[in-house]
Write a protein that holds these residues in place. Structure first.
Motif, PDB file in Angstrom:
ATOM      1  N   ASP A 154     -58.952  17.697  59.159  1.00 56.91           N
ATOM      2  CA  ASP A 154     -59.217  18.903  58.379  1.00 56.91           C
ATOM      3  C   ASP A 154     -59.213  20.086  59.347  1.00 56.91           C
ATOM      4  OD1 ASP A 154     -61.703  19.099  59.703  1.00 56.91           O
ATOM      5  OD2 ASP A 154     -62.725  17.994  58.103  1.00 56.91           O
ATOM      6  N   LEU A 155     -59.514  21.278  58.826  1.00 58.45           N
ATOM      7  CA  LEU A 155     -59.424  22.503  59.629  1.00 58.45           C
ATOM      8  C   LEU A 155     -60.791  23.066  59.990  1.00 58.45           C
ATOM      9  CD1 LEU A 155     -56.639  24.236  57.523  1.00 58.45           C
ATOM     10  CD2 LEU A 155     -56.329  23.097  59.715  1.00 58.45           C
ATOM     11  N   SER A 156     -61.848  22.355  59.705  1.00 58.96           N
ATOM     12  CA  SER A 156     -63.201  22.905  59.880  1.00 58.96           C
ATOM     13  C   SER A 156     -63.540  23.187  61.339  1.00 58.96           C
ATOM     14  CB  SER A 156     -64.241  21.949  59.286  1.00 58.96           C
ATOM     15  OG  SER A 156     -64.172  20.683  59.919  1.00 58.96           O
ATOM     16  N   ALA A 157     -62.889  22.482  62.281  1.00 60.54           N
ATOM     17  CA  ALA A 157     -63.202  22.667  63.704  1.00 60.54           C
ATOM     18  C   ALA A 157     -62.298  23.683  64.385  1.00 60.54           C
ATOM     19  CB  ALA A 157     -63.118  21.327  64.425  1.00 60.54           C
ATOM     20  N   MET A 158     -61.450  24.366  63.640  1.00 57.00           N
ATOM     21  CA  MET A 158     -60.542  25.335  64.258  1.00 57.00           C
ATOM     22  C   MET A 158     -61.317  26.449  64.932  1.00 57.00           C
ATOM     23  SD  MET A 158     -57.500  27.582  62.487  1.00 57.00           S
ATOM     24  CE  MET A 158     -56.810  26.131  61.719  1.00 57.00           C
ATOM     25  N   ALA A 159     -60.891  26.824  66.147  1.00 54.77           N
ATOM     26  CA  ALA A 159     -61.603  27.833  66.931  1.00 54.77           C
ATOM     27  C   ALA A 159     -60.613  28.840  67.502  1.00 54.77           C
ATOM     28  CB  ALA A 159     -62.399  27.173  68.052  1.00 54.77           C
ATOM     29  N   VAL A 160     -61.158  29.882  68.132  1.00 57.00           N
ATOM     30  CA  VAL A 160     -60.326  30.948  68.707  1.00 57.00           C
ATOM     31  C   VAL A 160     -59.395  30.390  69.764  1.00 57.00           C
ATOM     32  CG1 VAL A 160     -60.387  33.115  69.988  1.00 57.00           C
ATOM     33  CG2 VAL A 160     -62.061  32.691  68.185  1.00 57.00           C
ATOM     34  N   ARG A 161     -59.874  29.433  70.550  1.00 60.21           N
ATOM     35  CA  ARG A 161     -59.031  28.884  71.620  1.00 60.21           C
ATOM     36  C   ARG A 161     -57.764  28.230  71.056  1.00 60.21           C
ATOM     37  NH1 ARG A 161     -63.477  25.573  71.176  1.00 60.21           N
ATOM     38  NH2 ARG A 161     -63.053  23.409  70.515  1.00 60.21           N
ATOM     39  N   ASP A 162     -57.864  27.654  69.849  1.00 55.57           N
ATOM     40  CA  ASP A 162     -56.678  27.073  69.230  1.00 55.57           C
ATOM     41  C   ASP A 162     -55.656  28.157  68.895  1.00 55.57           C
ATOM     42  OD1 ASP A 162     -57.706  24.373  69.167  1.00 55.57           O
ATOM     43  OD2 ASP A 162     -59.014  25.016  67.528  1.00 55.57           O
ATOM     44  N   ILE A 163     -56.141  29.280  68.408  1.00 53.53           N
ATOM     45  CA  ILE A 163     -55.240  30.399  68.093  1.00 53.53           C
ATOM     46  C   ILE A 163     -54.558  30.898  69.353  1.00 53.53           C
ATOM     47  CG2 ILE A 163     -55.067  32.655  67.008  1.00 53.53           C
ATOM     48  CD1 ILE A 163     -55.956  30.366  65.150  1.00 53.53           C
ATOM     49  N   ASP A 164     -55.330  31.044  70.435  1.00 50.38           N
ATOM     50  CA  ASP A 164     -54.764  31.528  71.698  1.00 50.38           C
ATOM     51  C   ASP A 164     -53.707  30.568  72.232  1.00 50.38           C
ATOM     52  OD1 ASP A 164     -56.394  33.731  71.569  1.00 50.38           O
ATOM     53  OD2 ASP A 164     -57.938  32.894  72.879  1.00 50.38           O
ATOM     54  N   HIS A 165     -54.003  29.268  72.185  1.00 51.56           N
ATOM     55  CA  HIS A 165     -53.031  28.285  72.686  1.00 51.56           C
ATOM     56  C   HIS A 165     -51.758  28.309  71.853  1.00 51.56           C
ATOM     57  CE1 HIS A 165     -55.692  26.803  75.660  1.00 51.56           C
ATOM     58  NE2 HIS A 165     -56.484  26.087  74.866  1.00 51.56           N
ATOM     59  N   TYR A 166     -51.899  28.465  70.551  1.00 50.49           N
ATOM     60  CA  TYR A 166     -50.713  28.484  69.700  1.00 50.49           C
ATOM     61  C   TYR A 166     -49.856  29.715  69.993  1.00 50.49           C
ATOM     62  CZ  TYR A 166     -47.769  28.790  65.553  1.00 50.49           C
ATOM     63  OH  TYR A 166     -46.677  28.889  64.717  1.00 50.49           O
ATOM     64  N   MET A 167     -50.467  30.876  70.115  1.00 46.57           N
ATOM     65  CA  MET A 167     -49.698  32.085  70.395  1.00 46.57           C
ATOM     66  C   MET A 167     -49.041  32.026  71.766  1.00 46.57           C
ATOM     67  SD  MET A 167     -49.682  33.827  67.674  1.00 46.57           S
ATOM     68  CE  MET A 167     -48.824  35.239  68.378  1.00 46.57           C
ATOM     69  N   ASP A 168     -49.697  31.398  72.740  1.00 45.84           N
ATOM     70  CA  ASP A 168     -49.065  31.213  74.057  1.00 45.84           C
ATOM     71  C   ASP A 168     -47.825  30.336  73.925  1.00 45.84           C
ATOM     72  OD1 ASP A 168     -50.995  32.736  75.273  1.00 45.84           O
ATOM     73  OD2 ASP A 168     -52.212  31.034  75.933  1.00 45.84           O
ATOM     74  N   MET A 169     -47.917  29.313  73.093  1.00 48.75           N
ATOM     75  CA  MET A 169     -46.769  28.441  72.877  1.00 48.75           C
ATOM     76  C   MET A 169     -45.651  29.183  72.160  1.00 48.75           C
ATOM     77  SD  MET A 169     -45.110  26.563  70.304  1.00 48.75           S
ATOM     78  CE  MET A 169     -46.349  26.419  69.010  1.00 48.75           C
ATOM     79  N   ARG A 170     -45.987  29.990  71.155  1.00 47.84           N
ATOM     80  CA  ARG A 170     -44.968  30.711  70.382  1.00 47.84           C
ATOM     81  C   ARG A 170     -44.295  31.793  71.205  1.00 47.84           C
ATOM     82  NH1 ARG A 170     -42.001  30.158  67.093  1.00 47.84           N
ATOM     83  NH2 ARG A 170     -42.353  31.598  65.374  1.00 47.84           N
ATOM     84  N   ALA A 171     -44.976  32.307  72.211  1.00 47.68           N
ATOM     85  CA  ALA A 171     -44.426  33.408  73.001  1.00 47.68           C
ATOM     86  C   ALA A 171     -43.235  32.981  73.840  1.00 47.68           C
ATOM     87  CB  ALA A 171     -45.517  33.989  73.907  1.00 47.68           C
ATOM     88  N   ILE A 172     -43.101  31.683  74.088  1.00 45.65           N
ATOM     89  CA  ILE A 172     -42.010  31.196  74.931  1.00 45.65           C
ATOM     90  C   ILE A 172     -40.673  31.396  74.216  1.00 45.65           C
ATOM     91  CG2 ILE A 172     -41.046  29.179  76.114  1.00 45.65           C
ATOM     92  CD1 ILE A 172     -43.876  28.058  76.250  1.00 45.65           C
ATOM     93  N   GLY A 173     -39.818  32.203  74.797  1.00 44.25           N
ATOM     94  CA  GLY A 173     -38.471  32.406  74.266  1.00 44.25           C
ATOM     95  C   GLY A 173     -38.353  33.404  73.142  1.00 44.25           C
ATOM     96  N   LEU A 174     -39.464  34.051  72.720  1.00 45.42           N
ATOM     97  CA  LEU A 174     -39.395  35.027  71.637  1.00 45.42           C
ATOM     98  C   LEU A 174     -39.436  36.450  72.184  1.00 45.42           C
ATOM     99  CD1 LEU A 174     -41.728  33.673  68.782  1.00 45.42           C
ATOM    100  CD2 LEU A 174     -39.240  33.600  68.897  1.00 45.42           C
ATOM    101  N   ARG A 175     -38.700  37.352  71.549  1.00 47.70           N
ATOM    102  CA  ARG A 175     -38.827  38.770  71.863  1.00 47.70           C
ATOM    103  C   ARG A 175     -40.146  39.279  71.302  1.00 47.70           C
ATOM    104  NH1 ARG A 175     -34.527  41.454  68.831  1.00 47.70           N
ATOM    105  NH2 ARG A 175     -35.068  43.322  70.023  1.00 47.70           N
ATOM    106  N   ARG A 176     -40.581  40.413  71.815  1.00 43.36           N
ATOM    107  CA  ARG A 176     -41.875  40.949  71.402  1.00 43.36           C
ATOM    108  C   ARG A 176     -41.926  41.207  69.900  1.00 43.36           C
ATOM    109  NH1 ARG A 176     -43.479  45.712  73.053  1.00 43.36           N
ATOM    110  NH2 ARG A 176     -41.425  46.438  73.661  1.00 43.36           N
ATOM    111  N   ILE A 177     -40.851  41.717  69.339  1.00 43.41           N
ATOM    112  CA  ILE A 177     -40.858  42.036  67.913  1.00 43.41           C
ATOM    113  C   ILE A 177     -40.932  40.755  67.077  1.00 43.41           C
ATOM    114  CG2 ILE A 177     -38.336  42.091  67.723  1.00 43.41           C
ATOM    115  CD1 ILE A 177     -38.725  44.449  65.751  1.00 43.41           C
ATOM    116  N   SER A 178     -40.272  39.673  67.547  1.00 44.49           N
ATOM    117  CA  SER A 178     -40.343  38.404  66.830  1.00 44.49           C
ATOM    118  C   SER A 178     -41.737  37.804  66.936  1.00 44.49           C
ATOM    119  CB  SER A 178     -39.304  37.426  67.384  1.00 44.49           C
ATOM    120  OG  SER A 178     -37.990  37.932  67.227  1.00 44.49           O
ATOM    121  N   LEU A 179     -42.337  37.917  68.125  1.00 42.02           N
ATOM    122  CA  LEU A 179     -43.685  37.382  68.310  1.00 42.02           C
ATOM    123  C   LEU A 179     -44.694  38.162  67.466  1.00 42.02           C
ATOM    124  CD1 LEU A 179     -45.446  35.343  69.785  1.00 42.02           C
ATOM    125  CD2 LEU A 179     -45.697  36.988  71.653  1.00 42.02           C
TER     126      LEU A 179
END
Length: 409
Positions: A154-179
Motif C-alpha cells: 500500500d502507499l501509507s508509508a510513502m515519505a518525502v525521501r521516496d519523492i526525492d529518489h524518484y525525481m533524481d531517477m527521472r532527471a536522468i536524460g530529461l531536459r529541464r522542461i520535460s522534468l
C-alpha cells in the motif's frame, strides 16, 4: 478439425475484406494461416488451445524450413506479416489474443489506483483526454517504481525521501522542461492520493522541479515562403494520400490547429451550407466555429470525393492503408512533406510549427491578442504570450530613444 480450419480461414478472409484490405493482402493472410493450421494439425494441437510458446515454436520451425529451402536465414522483417496473420487468426479462434496474463495483487492495486485517478481527473477536474493520458503515464511510472522499489502493498508509508529518489531517477536524460512537466504531473497524483485517503500526508508540495524562465526557448517556426513551398509540392500529388495530406496541411497553415483537433475532426463538423467548421479543442474540451475558407474547403472536397476510402468511419482523415481507421498523429506525414518540399526548419519538424507560424502571422498583422487566443483555442492570454517571442524580426525593427544621445551642435 480440417473443416474447423477451413471455416476459420474463410472467416479471417471475410473480416479482412470487410475492412477493405487489398486482395493481395487477403491472399497472403490465407496462405500464412493455412501453413500455421497445417503445422498444428500435424502435431495434433487444437487451435483453440494454442499458447504464445507454441506460436514461438512454430516460427522457429518456419525459420529452419526457410534456411533449408534458400540456404540462408530470413531477414529480420520476414516474420512480420505471418505473425500478424496468425495473431488475427487466433483472435478469431480464441476470442482474445495474446491471452490475458494473470495479474499479481500489486499490479491489480496499481491498476485500480490509475482507474480511480483517471475518473477523478475527468469527473472532478474536467480535464481533456489528452491531459489525462499524459498524467496517467506518469502515474503508472511512479507507482511501478515505488512498489517495485519498496516492496510495500500500500502507499501509507510513502515519505518525502521516496519523492526525492524518484525525481533524481527521472532527471536522468530529461531536459529541464520535460522534468518540470513530470514534476507537475506527479504533484497532481500526490494530491489525489492524499484526497482519496491512500496517503496520510499531502506530499505534493515536496516535489522539487527545475526552475524555468519565461519564454526561455524559442519554438521552431516556418516562414510564409516555406509554407507555400510545402503546400505547392503537396498539392501536385494527386494520389489519395496526397489529397489527404494537402487538406491537412491547408488546415494547419490557415487555422493553426493542434494535431488532435485535426485527427478528431468528423464529417458532421463541416457545415457546407453555412461554410462553417466546428473545432473541438483538445486541451479545453470546448468547441469553436471557424469560417470554411476556400483553400481548405476545396482541399477537403477533393479528398472526400477522390481520396477518402469509402468506409463507415465518421472521422474525416483516415489512414491511407487498411484498416482504414482515423489518423492518430501527423508528425510522420508533416516531416515527410517538409523533406519532399526541400524545407528544413530549425528544431522540431512536427505539425506544431505551422501553429507557431500562424500565430506570428496574426501578430504581425496587428490582430488583437485576445482574438489570436480565440483562433488558437487558448483558455488564457498567458498561453498566447508564448508566441510573442517568435516575432523576433519585428522586435529588431523597434528603435528606442536613448537619453543623452542627442548630437550637440
Amino acid at each position: 478439425m480440417l473443416k474447423l480450419h477451413d471455416e476459420l480461414i474463410e472467416e479471417l478472409a471475410k473480416s479482412l475484406m470487410e475492412q477493405n484490405y487489398n486482395p493481395v493482402v487477403v491472399t497472403n493472410h490465407r496462405l500464412y494461416a493455412r501453413r500455421f493450421l497445417d503445422y498444428l494439425a500435424e502435431r495434433g494441437m487444437p487451435v483453440t488451445m494454442v499458447t504464445p510458446a507454441q506460436v514461438d515454436q512454430y516460427f522457429r520451425h518456419a525459420v529452419r524450413c526457410f534456411q533449408d529451402r534458400y540456404g540462408r536465414p530470413p531477414s529480420s522483417r520476414w516474420h512480420r506479416l505471418p505473425h500478424t496473420a496468425i495473431g488475427r487468426l487466433l483472435r478469431l479462434a480464441q476470442g482474445t489474443w495474446p491471452p490475458e496474463i494473470e495479474i499479481e495483487p500489486g499490479a491489480m492495486l496499481r491498476r485500480a489506483i490509475c482507474h480511480d485517478y483517471g475518473n477523478w481527473m475527468r469527473d472532478e477536474r474536467g480535464l481533456s483526454d489528452a491531459t489525462i493520458d499524459a498524467r496517467l503515464r506518469e502515474a503508472r511510472r511512479f507507482l511501478d517504481w515505488y512498489f517495485g522499489r519498496s516492496g510495500a502493498d500500500d502507499l501509507s508509508a510513502m515519505a518525502v525521501r521516496d519523492i526525492d529518489h524518484y525525481m533524481d531517477m527521472r532527471a536522468i536524460g530529461l531536459r529541464r522542461i520535460s522534468l518540470a512537466g513530470s514534476a507537475a504531473w506527479l504533484r497532481s497524483l500526490l494530491r489525489y492520493l492524499h484526497q482519496s485517503g491512500r496517503v496520510p500526508t499531502d506530499l505534493s508540495a515536496q516535489v522539487i522541479s527545475p526552475m524555468l524562465y519565461a519564454y526561455e526557448n524559442v519554438p521552431s517556426i516556418l516562414e510564409r515562403g516555406q509554407i507555400e513551398m510545402v503546400l505547392e509540392a503537396t498539392g501536385r500529388d494527386r494520389s489519395p494520400r496526397g489529397l489527404r495530406d494537402n487538406a491537412i496541411l491547408q488546415m494547419l497553415a490557415i487555422y493553426g490547429l493542434r494535431e488532435g483537433e485535426i485527427c478528431n475532426l468528423r464529417l458532421d463538423d463541416i457545415d457546407w451550407r453555412a461554410d462553417s467548421l466546428r473545432i473541438r479543442h483538445t486541451k479545453t474540451n470546448a468547441c469553436s466555429y471557424m469560417p470554411l475558407l476556400t483553400p481548405v474547403g476545396d482541399a477537403l472536397l477533393d479528398y472526400l470525393r477522390l481520396g477518402r476510402p469509402q468506409v463507415d468511419c465518421r472521422e474525416i482523415f483516415l489512414r491511407s492503408f487498411a484498416p482504414y481507421t482515423r489518423m492518430k498523429n501527423l508528425y510522420g506525414m508533416v516531416d515527410g512533406r517538409l523533406a519532399a518540399a526541400g524545407v528544413t526548419p530549425v528544431g522540431k519538424r512536427g505539425p506544431h510549427i505551422f501553429r507557431h507560424a500562424r500565430a506570428v502571422e496574426l501578430l504581425r498583422a496587428s490582430v488583437p491578442q485576445k482574438i489570436i487566443g480565440d483562433v488558437l483555442g487558448h483558455r488564457s492570454t498567458e498561453s498566447t504570450n508564448a508566441y510573442l517571442k517568435l516575432a523576433t524580426e519585428d522586435l529588431r525593427a523597434v528603435a528606442l530613444d536613448v537619453p543623452g544621445s542627442e548630437v550637440l551642435s
